[in-house]
Design a protein around this motif. Structure first.
Motif, PDB file in Angstrom:
ATOM      1  N   VAL A   1       0.843  -1.203   0.000  1.00 51.36           N
ATOM      2  CA  VAL A   1       0.000   0.000   0.000  1.00 51.36           C
ATOM      3  C   VAL A   1       0.877   1.252   0.000  1.00 51.36           C
ATOM      4  CG1 VAL A   1      -1.732   1.305   1.282  1.00 51.36           C
ATOM      5  CG2 VAL A   1      -1.911  -1.192   1.139  1.00 51.36           C
ATOM      6  N   ASP A   2       1.880   1.248   0.866  1.00 54.72           N
ATOM      7  CA  ASP A   2       2.760   2.417   0.978  1.00 54.72           C
ATOM      8  C   ASP A   2       3.520   2.690  -0.321  1.00 54.72           C
ATOM      9  OD1 ASP A   2       2.078   3.057   3.599  1.00 54.72           O
ATOM     10  OD2 ASP A   2       3.648   1.768   4.457  1.00 54.72           O
ATOM     11  N   SER A   3       3.799   1.631  -1.082  1.00 58.67           N
ATOM     12  CA  SER A   3       4.562   1.801  -2.316  1.00 58.67           C
ATOM     13  C   SER A   3       3.769   2.547  -3.391  1.00 58.67           C
ATOM     14  CB  SER A   3       4.991   0.439  -2.876  1.00 58.67           C
ATOM     15  OG  SER A   3       3.881  -0.243  -3.457  1.00 58.67           O
ATOM     16  N   GLY A   4       2.434   2.461  -3.294  1.00 55.51           N
ATOM     17  CA  GLY A   4       1.587   3.095  -4.295  1.00 55.51           C
ATOM     18  C   GLY A   4       1.524   2.354  -5.603  1.00 55.51           C
ATOM     19  N   ARG A   5       2.121   1.181  -5.667  1.00 51.92           N
ATOM     20  CA  ARG A   5       2.136   0.401  -6.899  1.00 51.92           C
ATOM     21  C   ARG A   5       1.019  -0.644  -6.888  1.00 51.92           C
ATOM     22  NH1 ARG A   5       7.533   0.168  -5.407  1.00 51.92           N
ATOM     23  NH2 ARG A   5       7.267  -2.021  -4.838  1.00 51.92           N
ATOM     24  N   PRO A   6       0.241  -0.749  -7.953  1.00 49.78           N
ATOM     25  CA  PRO A   6      -0.788  -1.795  -8.029  1.00 49.78           C
ATOM     26  C   PRO A   6      -0.150  -3.176  -8.039  1.00 49.78           C
ATOM     27  CG  PRO A   6      -1.142  -0.095  -9.700  1.00 49.78           C
ATOM     28  CD  PRO A   6       0.229   0.134  -9.131  1.00 49.78           C
ATOM     29  N   LEU A   7      -0.887  -4.154  -7.589  1.00 46.72           N
ATOM     30  CA  LEU A   7      -0.409  -5.533  -7.610  1.00 46.72           C
ATOM     31  C   LEU A   7      -0.470  -6.103  -9.021  1.00 46.72           C
ATOM     32  CD1 LEU A   7      -2.243  -6.830  -4.433  1.00 46.72           C
ATOM     33  CD2 LEU A   7       0.232  -6.976  -4.768  1.00 46.72           C
ATOM     34  N   ASP A   8       0.452  -6.988  -9.312  1.00 43.18           N
ATOM     35  CA  ASP A   8       0.406  -7.746 -10.558  1.00 43.18           C
ATOM     36  C   ASP A   8      -0.449  -8.988 -10.299  1.00 43.18           C
ATOM     37  OD1 ASP A   8       0.718  -9.113 -12.881  1.00 43.18           O
ATOM     38  OD2 ASP A   8       2.886  -9.401 -12.714  1.00 43.18           O
ATOM     39  N   LEU A   9      -1.669  -8.974 -10.806  1.00 43.33           N
ATOM     40  CA  LEU A   9      -2.613 -10.061 -10.557  1.00 43.33           C
ATOM     41  C   LEU A   9      -2.771 -10.966 -11.766  1.00 43.33           C
ATOM     42  CD1 LEU A   9      -5.360  -7.941  -8.725  1.00 43.33           C
ATOM     43  CD2 LEU A   9      -3.570  -9.352  -7.674  1.00 43.33           C
ATOM     44  N   SER A  10      -1.799 -10.918 -12.661  1.00 45.23           N
ATOM     45  CA  SER A  10      -1.913 -11.696 -13.903  1.00 45.23           C
ATOM     46  C   SER A  10      -1.608 -13.180 -13.701  1.00 45.23           C
ATOM     47  CB  SER A  10      -0.963 -11.129 -14.967  1.00 45.23           C
ATOM     48  OG  SER A  10       0.390 -11.171 -14.510  1.00 45.23           O
ATOM     49  N   GLY A  11      -0.852 -13.500 -12.671  1.00 43.03           N
ATOM     50  CA  GLY A  11      -0.494 -14.896 -12.452  1.00 43.03           C
ATOM     51  C   GLY A  11      -1.523 -15.629 -11.614  1.00 43.03           C
ATOM     52  N   SER A  12      -1.257 -16.898 -11.360  1.00 44.42           N
ATOM     53  CA  SER A  12      -2.141 -17.698 -10.520  1.00 44.42           C
ATOM     54  C   SER A  12      -1.735 -17.547  -9.058  1.00 44.42           C
ATOM     55  CB  SER A  12      -2.073 -19.176 -10.922  1.00 44.42           C
ATOM     56  OG  SER A  12      -0.759 -19.675 -10.764  1.00 44.42           O
ATOM     57  N   GLY A  13      -2.704 -17.678  -8.183  1.00 45.50           N
ATOM     58  CA  GLY A  13      -2.422 -17.573  -6.759  1.00 45.50           C
ATOM     59  C   GLY A  13      -2.362 -16.132  -6.290  1.00 45.50           C
ATOM     60  N   ALA A  14      -2.316 -15.971  -4.990  1.00 42.55           N
ATOM     61  CA  ALA A  14      -2.289 -14.636  -4.391  1.00 42.55           C
ATOM     62  C   ALA A  14      -0.851 -14.166  -4.231  1.00 42.55           C
ATOM     63  CB  ALA A  14      -2.993 -14.664  -3.034  1.00 42.55           C
ATOM     64  N   PRO A  15      -0.480 -13.035  -4.801  1.00 42.09           N
ATOM     65  CA  PRO A  15       0.916 -12.569  -4.713  1.00 42.09           C
ATOM     66  C   PRO A  15       1.240 -12.015  -3.335  1.00 42.09           C
ATOM     67  CG  PRO A  15      -0.424 -10.961  -5.886  1.00 42.09           C
ATOM     68  CD  PRO A  15      -1.306 -12.154  -5.642  1.00 42.09           C
TER      69      PRO A  15
END
Length: 343
Positions: A305-319
């Motif tokens: 959250v602090d980084s301000g960067r969205p998560l990469d949700l393209s792969g399988s499983g929870a990053p």
């Protein structure tokens, strides 16, 4: 809708913990108005005695009713999840239509449920103790929930839904469309109400553990209470992994600090042989670092959250850094808690 159910999933898992936190699993068979037990007595004249009637105590009856409502809660969660999946393939209009270019098959991840739990809870809704908020919700959701459960069973078992210009699919859709919003709205109310009841019962149980000096089970339970509170904050802000950078950490940071302290207290208690003996625990590391992993997962999420960067949700499983990863870590802790303290 399906993605917004993430924190509800963890809450449902936590209820499974709450209902057995005291280590009591008896009394799960559904009671009639009176539970009777025939007692045979052998005498020299081989006379038969009248059956001896035995009623459940108010405390046992409360446990039975609560447990059934928790089971209903978990089925409601799964049904709402299936509703979300259904409408990823089918349009949300009264007239049946398949959405274009989904790449998904009709009935994708839609599962039916046995409706016996609905009938059981309807009977319990008229029995003592009265649950002022939950009993009316059971009665209101029963019919549409039963219709959805049965229809989803038909959908998941249907292989000829496309015959005769999708006639069966249209019939299924008419029921689903009529009941989906009712089940979703009432289901959320039911889940919120029983989650509140579960939290209150867990707090009472944790205070009992603390009063008895059972520091291992107290800290094991309280760490999960804090994790649930974190998910409650996330849920209240309507945050998912897709918009995680919008999460306000103001309420979460002190919960993280508290979680670190509780995990440290848990580790200290399990390092004390006298405490292990007091609570009849033979393994000095009964959680194998799972609680440390839970705290670390929360730290990674806060850093994301602090980084301000969205998560990469393209792969399988929870990053790593995702709400999903934190929820998965919590689920592993709940499973271990039940295996150590309940089963």
């Amino acid at each position: 809708m399906r993605k917004s159910m993430l924190t509800k999933s963890a809450a449902a898992a936590f209820l499974a913990l709450a209902l057995t936190a005291c280590g009591e699993k008896e009394g799960r068979s559904l009671p009639s108005e009176e539970v009777t037990e025939a007692v045979e007595t052998e005498t020299e004249t081989e006379t038969e005695t009248e059956p001896e009637e035995e009623t459940l105590s108010p405390e046992d009856m409360d446990l039975v009713k609560y447990n059934y409502y928790v089971d209903l809660n978990n089925d409601i969660f799964e049904v709402i999840d299936s509703i979300g999946y259904y409408f990823e393939v089918v349009g949300r209009e009264e007239e049946f239509s398949l959405l274009p270019d989904t790449g998904l098959t009709y009935g994708y991840r839609v599962y039916g449920k046995n409706t016996d739990i609905v009938d059981d809870c309807l009977m319990l809704a008229d029995m003592e103790p009265a649950y002022e908020e939950l009993d009316p919700l059971v009665k209101e959701i029963a019919d549409p929930l039963r219709d959805i459960m049965t229809t989803f069973s038909d959908v998941s078992d249907s292989y000829d839904y496309a015959d005769n210009q999708y006639q069966k699919a249209k019939e299924y859709h008419a029921v689903i469309y009529a009941s989906a919003d009712k089940v979703t709205d009432l289901g959320y109310k039911f889940m919120d109400a029983i989650a509140q009841m579960g939290a209150e019962r867990t707090a009472q149980e944790e205070q009992k553990f603390l009063d008895e000096g059972r520091l291992i089970i107290y800290n094991a339970s309280h760490a999960l209470t804090i994790a649930r509170q974190v998910l409650d904050v996330i849920d209240a802000q309507e945050i998912t992994d897709e918009n995680i950078t919008e999460l306000d950490l103001t309420e979460i940071r002190p919960l993280y600090d508290e979680l670190l302290k509780v995990v440290a207290d848990f580790d200290a208690a399990t390092s004390d042989n006298d405490q292990l003996m007091k609570e009849s625990i033979s393994n000095s590391r009964p959680f194998d670092g799972l609680y440390d992993g839970l705290a670390q997962a929360l730290e990674w999420m806060m850093k994301q959250v602090d980084s301000g960067r969205p998560l990469d949700l393209s792969g399988s499983g929870a990053p790593l850094g995702s709400i999903g990863h934190f929820s998965e870590c919590m689920g592993k802790c709940i499973d271990r808690y039940n295996s150590v303290f309940v089963e």
